[in-house]
Design a protein around this motif. Structure first.
Motif, PDB file in Angstrom:
ATOM      1  N   CYS A  16       0.696  -1.175  -0.023  1.00 30.42           N
ATOM      2  CA  CYS A  16      -0.007   0.114   0.008  1.00 30.42           C
ATOM      3  C   CYS A  16       0.862   1.208   0.106  1.00 30.42           C
ATOM      4  CB  CYS A  16      -0.874   0.141   1.254  1.00 30.42           C
ATOM      5  SG  CYS A  16      -2.226  -1.204   1.113  1.00 30.42           S
ATOM      6  N   ARG A  17       1.755   1.266   0.904  1.00 30.19           N
ATOM      7  CA  ARG A  17       2.920   2.480   1.110  1.00 30.19           C
ATOM      8  C   ARG A  17       3.364   2.636  -0.440  1.00 30.19           C
ATOM      9  NH1 ARG A  17       3.805   0.097   6.145  1.00 30.19           N
ATOM     10  NH2 ARG A  17       5.952  -0.672   5.265  1.00 30.19           N
ATOM     11  N   VAL A  18       4.035   1.591  -0.871  1.00 24.54           N
ATOM     12  CA  VAL A  18       4.827   1.689  -2.247  1.00 24.54           C
ATOM     13  C   VAL A  18       3.901   2.418  -3.335  1.00 24.54           C
ATOM     14  CG1 VAL A  18       5.831   0.290  -3.925  1.00 24.54           C
ATOM     15  CG2 VAL A  18       6.401  -0.112  -1.694  1.00 24.54           C
ATOM     16  N   LEU A  19       2.673   1.760  -3.515  1.00 21.82           N
ATOM     17  CA  LEU A  19       1.971   2.159  -4.543  1.00 21.82           C
ATOM     18  C   LEU A  19       1.184   3.402  -4.432  1.00 21.82           C
ATOM     19  CD1 LEU A  19       0.519  -1.475  -5.470  1.00 21.82           C
ATOM     20  CD2 LEU A  19       2.175  -0.214  -6.561  1.00 21.82           C
ATOM     21  N   GLY A  20       1.006   3.899  -3.114  1.00 19.87           N
ATOM     22  CA  GLY A  20       0.903   5.075  -2.698  1.00 19.87           C
ATOM     23  C   GLY A  20       1.703   6.288  -2.955  1.00 19.87           C
ATOM     24  N   ALA A  21       2.970   5.831  -2.660  1.00 28.45           N
ATOM     25  CA  ALA A  21       4.025   6.752  -2.894  1.00 28.45           C
ATOM     26  C   ALA A  21       4.380   6.755  -4.496  1.00 28.45           C
ATOM     27  CB  ALA A  21       5.440   6.288  -2.270  1.00 28.45           C
ATOM     28  N   ALA A  34      -3.948 -12.703  -4.231  1.00 34.54           N
ATOM     29  CA  ALA A  34      -3.858 -11.415  -3.876  1.00 34.54           C
ATOM     30  C   ALA A  34      -4.645 -10.745  -4.858  1.00 34.54           C
ATOM     31  CB  ALA A  34      -2.583 -10.812  -3.609  1.00 34.54           C
ATOM     32  N   VAL A  35      -5.456  -9.527  -4.209  1.00 29.76           N
ATOM     33  CA  VAL A  35      -6.245  -8.549  -4.847  1.00 29.76           C
ATOM     34  C   VAL A  35      -5.846  -7.178  -4.745  1.00 29.76           C
ATOM     35  CG1 VAL A  35      -8.776  -8.036  -5.505  1.00 29.76           C
ATOM     36  CG2 VAL A  35      -8.030 -10.292  -5.380  1.00 29.76           C
ATOM     37  N   LEU A  36      -5.786  -6.517  -5.743  1.00 33.69           N
ATOM     38  CA  LEU A  36      -5.511  -5.093  -5.448  1.00 33.69           C
ATOM     39  C   LEU A  36      -6.578  -4.107  -6.012  1.00 33.69           C
ATOM     40  CD1 LEU A  36      -2.082  -3.398  -6.264  1.00 33.69           C
ATOM     41  CD2 LEU A  36      -4.187  -2.745  -7.486  1.00 33.69           C
ATOM     42  N   HIS A  37      -6.916  -3.024  -5.413  1.00 31.85           N
ATOM     43  CA  HIS A  37      -7.810  -2.165  -6.091  1.00 31.85           C
ATOM     44  C   HIS A  37      -7.504  -0.558  -5.636  1.00 31.85           C
ATOM     45  CE1 HIS A  37     -11.439   0.052  -7.456  1.00 31.85           C
ATOM     46  NE2 HIS A  37     -11.675   0.458  -5.974  1.00 31.85           N
ATOM     47  N   LEU A  38      -7.325   0.178  -6.863  1.00 30.09           N
ATOM     48  CA  LEU A  38      -6.829   1.320  -6.804  1.00 30.09           C
ATOM     49  C   LEU A  38      -7.343   2.185  -7.738  1.00 30.09           C
ATOM     50  CD1 LEU A  38      -2.832   0.671  -6.252  1.00 30.09           C
ATOM     51  CD2 LEU A  38      -4.352   1.317  -4.182  1.00 30.09           C
ATOM     52  N   HIS A  39      -7.028   3.673  -7.657  1.00 25.18           N
ATOM     53  CA  HIS A  39      -7.715   4.543  -8.495  1.00 25.18           C
ATOM     54  C   HIS A  39      -6.489   5.412  -9.137  1.00 25.18           C
ATOM     55  CE1 HIS A  39     -11.196   4.588  -5.473  1.00 25.18           C
ATOM     56  NE2 HIS A  39     -11.233   3.330  -5.915  1.00 25.18           N
ATOM     57  N   PRO A  40      -5.767   4.825 -10.108  1.00 20.96           N
ATOM     58  CA  PRO A  40      -4.631   5.526 -10.770  1.00 20.96           C
ATOM     59  C   PRO A  40      -5.226   6.476 -11.635  1.00 20.96           C
ATOM     60  CG  PRO A  40      -4.747   3.468 -11.554  1.00 20.96           C
ATOM     61  CD  PRO A  40      -5.974   3.267 -10.452  1.00 20.96           C
ATOM     62  N   PRO A  41      -5.012   7.671 -11.700  1.00 21.93           N
ATOM     63  CA  PRO A  41      -5.537   8.780 -12.311  1.00 21.93           C
ATOM     64  C   PRO A  41      -5.458   8.618 -13.821  1.00 21.93           C
ATOM     65  CG  PRO A  41      -4.199   9.760 -11.026  1.00 21.93           C
ATOM     66  CD  PRO A  41      -4.193   8.492 -10.548  1.00 21.93           C
ATOM     67  N   THR A  42      -4.353   8.215 -14.394  1.00 20.11           N
ATOM     68  CA  THR A  42      -3.800   8.305 -15.717  1.00 20.11           C
ATOM     69  C   THR A  42      -4.773   7.104 -16.273  1.00 20.11           C
ATOM     70  OG1 THR A  42      -1.748   9.010 -15.107  1.00 20.11           O
ATOM     71  CG2 THR A  42      -2.120   8.041 -17.504  1.00 20.11           C
ATOM     72  N   VAL A  43      -4.864   6.117 -15.704  1.00 18.13           N
ATOM     73  CA  VAL A  43      -5.550   4.943 -16.098  1.00 18.13           C
ATOM     74  C   VAL A  43      -7.453   5.274 -16.113  1.00 18.13           C
ATOM     75  CG1 VAL A  43      -6.295   2.423 -16.043  1.00 18.13           C
ATOM     76  CG2 VAL A  43      -3.948   2.996 -15.240  1.00 18.13           C
ATOM     77  N   HIS A  66      -7.337  -0.301  -1.600  1.00 19.84           N
ATOM     78  CA  HIS A  66      -7.051  -1.391  -0.632  1.00 19.84           C
ATOM     79  C   HIS A  66      -6.339  -2.639  -1.405  1.00 19.84           C
ATOM     80  CE1 HIS A  66     -11.169  -1.547  -1.581  1.00 19.84           C
ATOM     81  NE2 HIS A  66     -11.377  -0.507  -0.808  1.00 19.84           N
ATOM     82  N   ILE A  67      -5.457  -3.517  -0.720  1.00 18.02           N
ATOM     83  CA  ILE A  67      -4.745  -4.443  -1.206  1.00 18.02           C
ATOM     84  C   ILE A  67      -5.336  -5.675  -0.307  1.00 18.02           C
ATOM     85  CG2 ILE A  67      -2.607  -5.682  -1.656  1.00 18.02           C
ATOM     86  CD1 ILE A  67      -1.540  -3.042  -2.347  1.00 18.02           C
ATOM     87  N   SER A  68      -5.454  -6.899  -0.733  1.00 14.93           N
ATOM     88  CA  SER A  68      -5.847  -8.005   0.136  1.00 14.93           C
ATOM     89  C   SER A  68      -4.876  -9.429  -0.098  1.00 14.93           C
ATOM     90  CB  SER A  68      -7.226  -8.246   0.032  1.00 14.93           C
ATOM     91  OG  SER A  68      -7.489  -9.025  -1.346  1.00 14.93           O
ATOM     92  N   ALA A  69      -4.673 -10.293   0.478  1.00 12.04           N
ATOM     93  CA  ALA A  69      -4.268 -11.380   0.397  1.00 12.04           C
ATOM     94  C   ALA A  69      -4.764 -12.587   1.015  1.00 12.04           C
ATOM     95  CB  ALA A  69      -2.826 -11.432   1.084  1.00 12.04           C
TER      96      ALA A  69
END
Ligand SMILES: [Zn+2]
Length: 252
Positions: free
Chosen positions: A15-20, A99-108, A30-33
């Motif tokens: 979470c920290r890496v992808l937030g950064a 593992a599942v990841l859900h994020l909101h990357p603006p460019t995508v 959020h990310i889950s495992a």
């Protein structure tokens, strides 16, 4: 360190890496495992006590069952994410996914709101991104919160057996064999969108040839190799992930 503690550490770090890396907006994502051999998962919690994706701590990673219900008590000021069903329904339907990841990357997200295709415009620049482009991530064509099991099942049907899907006016979901792989796929998808976007500013992007796509297949396959144990990244993913950890000041 127990497997449980290790998973919490790795989710919080991811979470920290992808937030950064600015793959999401502030608090949202959020990310889950999967906890190996169980019907339980760890996931990043939300709520008034949270720090935001970029500053996630291990005590913000909570344990829930595949119905999205907390297994033990919930820390004060935290709750399960309203979109927990993204995680539970994909993990229920896909034994290959840990593992599942859900994020909101603006460019995508810009590509989802304009209906602009993510073209396979590069090869050796980043075989990971090429592999994602060739897989043609499907679009979940609604921007609502995935806050019911039924919506979770609809999203699961859209992603099918693929590694990533786009969500209109919302974000992305990735599904992978390990936390680190889910992160690397998200980074590859974000880079693919960034270069497609910049190419369109400069001119008309041209997809690479079929011969080039074929020639890159061994490199794409190498990146998809699994690790020694379920939930562990393969060597190529581990190396790439280590780079992003160092880039963002994390130990890996
Ligand atoms: Zn969302």
């Amino acid at each position: 360190m127990s497997i449980e503690d290790s998973l919490r550490t790795r989710i919080a770090r991811a979470c920290r890496v992808l937030g950064a890396m600015e793959l999401t907006r502030a608090l949202r994502g959020h990310i889950s495992a999967r906890i190996p051999g169980t019907n339980r998962i760890f996931v990043r919690a939300r709520g008034p006590a949270e720090q935001g994706v970029r500053f996630t701590t291990e005590d913000e990673i909570v344990e829930v069952d595949l119905d999205g219900k907390p297994v033990a008590g919930m820390p004060k000021g935290l709750r399960t994410p309203s979109e927990i069903y993204i995680h539970t329904e994909i993990l229920r339907a896909r034994p290959d996914v840990n593992a599942v990841l859900h994020l909101h990357p603006p460019t995508v997200v810009l590509f989802t709101v304009t209906g602009t295709p993510l073209l396979p415009i590069y090869g050796a620049y980043d075989p990971q991104g090429l592999g994602i482009a060739l897989e043609e991530p499907p679009l979940f064509d609604s921007s609502v919160l995935i806050n019911t099991p039924e919506l979770g099942r609809q999203l699961t049907a859209v992603i099918g057996g693929k590694r990533a899907c786009l969500m209109r006016g919302h974000g992305i979901t990735t599904a992978a064999g390990s936390i680190e792989e889910a992160g690397v796929i998200a980074l590859g998808l974000n880079e693919l969108a960034t270069l497609n976007y910049q190419a369109r500013l400069l001119g008309t992007p041209q997809p690479i040839s079929q011969a080039d796509r074929d020639a890159l297949q061994p490199a794409i396959k190498r990146l998809a190799e699994n690790g020694a144990a379920p939930g562990e990244p393969g060597p190529s993913i581990a190396a790439e992930w280590r780079y992003y950890c160092r880039l963002t000041g994390e130990s890996a």
